[in-house]
Scaffold this active site. Structure first.
Site, PDB file in Angstrom:
ATOM      1  N   ASP A  55       0.731  -1.217  -0.060  1.00  0.00           N
ATOM      2  CA  ASP A  55      -0.134   0.012   0.001  1.00  0.00           C
ATOM      3  C   ASP A  55       0.967   1.258   0.084  1.00  0.00           C
ATOM      4  O   ASP A  55       2.037   1.121   0.626  1.00  0.00           O
ATOM      5  CB  ASP A  55      -0.748   0.080   1.160  1.00  0.00           C
ATOM      6  CG  ASP A  55      -1.977  -1.075   1.173  1.00  0.00           C
ATOM      7  OD1 ASP A  55      -2.392  -1.757   0.160  1.00  0.00           O
ATOM      8  OD2 ASP A  55      -2.266  -1.662   2.462  1.00  0.00           O
ATOM      9  N   LYS A  56       0.303   2.185  -0.528  1.00  0.00           N
ATOM     10  CA  LYS A  56       0.877   3.600  -0.513  1.00  0.00           C
ATOM     11  C   LYS A  56       1.832   4.024   0.758  1.00  0.00           C
ATOM     12  O   LYS A  56       3.081   4.373   0.646  1.00  0.00           O
ATOM     13  CB  LYS A  56       0.125   4.605  -0.776  1.00  0.00           C
ATOM     14  CG  LYS A  56       0.696   6.158  -1.016  1.00  0.00           C
ATOM     15  CD  LYS A  56      -0.356   7.212  -1.380  1.00  0.00           C
ATOM     16  CE  LYS A  56       0.285   8.524  -1.150  1.00  0.00           C
ATOM     17  NZ  LYS A  56      -0.573   9.805  -1.449  1.00  0.00           N
TER      18      LYS A  56
END
Length: 304
Positions: free
Chosen positions: A137-138
């Site tokens: 995830d970012k």
């Protein structure tokens, strides 16, 4: 793009909206794209900025520059620094910082890990998804492996499917764990009402996470999580499911998360292990979490 088009509005289009008119006169482009160009200032009518809702009279001179959609530039190499822990002719292992999107998508067409990889290793342009076989995830930091050849990518995808790739994460989760170790086996799929979220749902894909507490604090715990499967947001969803959402998680945390403020979900891919697709040698890498994660642990330790 420097190329542009010029045209004259036919008299029979008088009274119509500019975007409707241009969509008919330029059938190679969608009306939505034309509206985007108007909003971006790429269309001028008689030398003045255009408004898509403006009505045409007929006879106007239109200047239009068909700028590419950001998605069309998603595979462009970009000089973004990479923390490369290992590289050979087949593999590349990087330590992804928090805040860096792994793969281009809506709202993040540039400035991603994939763009950085294409600049670092141009040959990745010939490998699907630039060799990316799994994502973080970012706002999750840590280890990520990239395949530099199609053969290596195929082997890594098969290893992931066979659960032969070891992935160990460090997380900071809310609450006191009792017992301090266990497993969460619960299927994960799209949330039935909020489609941008994942959830434990009856018809989801099988998912299994093993966890153990490394250090228990008064309000939260430092937890090690081992993935047996690799579903989207798996650790975040599973820990929230058992009442221990990640500190700082903007999607799955509860109201009590405010008791332990943090600017992102506290999750770090700490250890990665796999069998090299060409040599067959077992390999593993470890990388410490970033400074913000360490500072969070120190703050919790001091408060306890």
């Amino acid at each position: 793009m420097s190329e542009h088009l010029t045209l004259t509005i036919p008299p029979e289009h008088a009274g119509r909206r500019l975007d409707q008119c241009l969509a008919e006169l330029l059938p190679d482009y969608s009306r939505n794209r034309i509206q985007q160009w108007i909003e971006a200032g790429e269309v001028r009518v008689d030398g003045r900025p255009a408004s898509r809702k403006a009505k045409v009279l007929g006879g106007e001179s239109v200047w239009l520059r068909p700028a590419p959609h950001p998605a069309e530039m998603a595979h462009a190499p970009e000089a973004i620094g990479l923390d490369v822990l290992y590289e050979d002719d087949d593999l590349l292992v990087v330590n992804k910082p928090p805040g860096l999107v792994t793969h281009p998508g809506a709202g993040n067409w540039q400035g991603t890990l994939m763009n950085a990889l294409l600049h670092h290793a141009p040959e990745l342009a010939g490998v699907p998804r630039a060799g990316i076989v799994h994502r973080l995830d970012k706002d999750t930091s840590g280890l990520l492996v990239v395949a530099k050849t199609l053969a290596a990518q195929t082997a890594l995808v098969r290893a992931l499917q066979a659960r032969d790739v070891s992935r160990v994460y460090w997380a900071v989760a809310l609450g006191r764990f009792d017992p301090p170790a266990g497993s969460v086996e619960a299927p994960i799929g799209r949330h039935p009402a909020q489609r941008t979220r994942m959830a434990v749902v009856e018809r989801g894909k099988p998912a299994l996470t093993h966890y153990r507490v490394l250090e228990q604090f008064s309000a939260a715990a430092w937890v090690e999580c081992r993935l047996a499967t690799g579903r989207t947001h798996q650790i975040r969803v599973h820990l929230a499911h058992i009442g221990h959402p990640l500190v700082g998680d903007p999607v799955y945390s509860s109201r009590r998360a405010a008791a332990v403020p943090f600017h992102r979900q506290a999750l770090h891919a700490w250890r990665l292990g796999l069998t090299h697709p060409r040599s067959g040698v077992a390999m593993h890498w470890e990388t410490p979490p970033p400074e913000d994660f360490l500072a969070l642990l120190k703050g919790l330790r001091d408060a306890s």
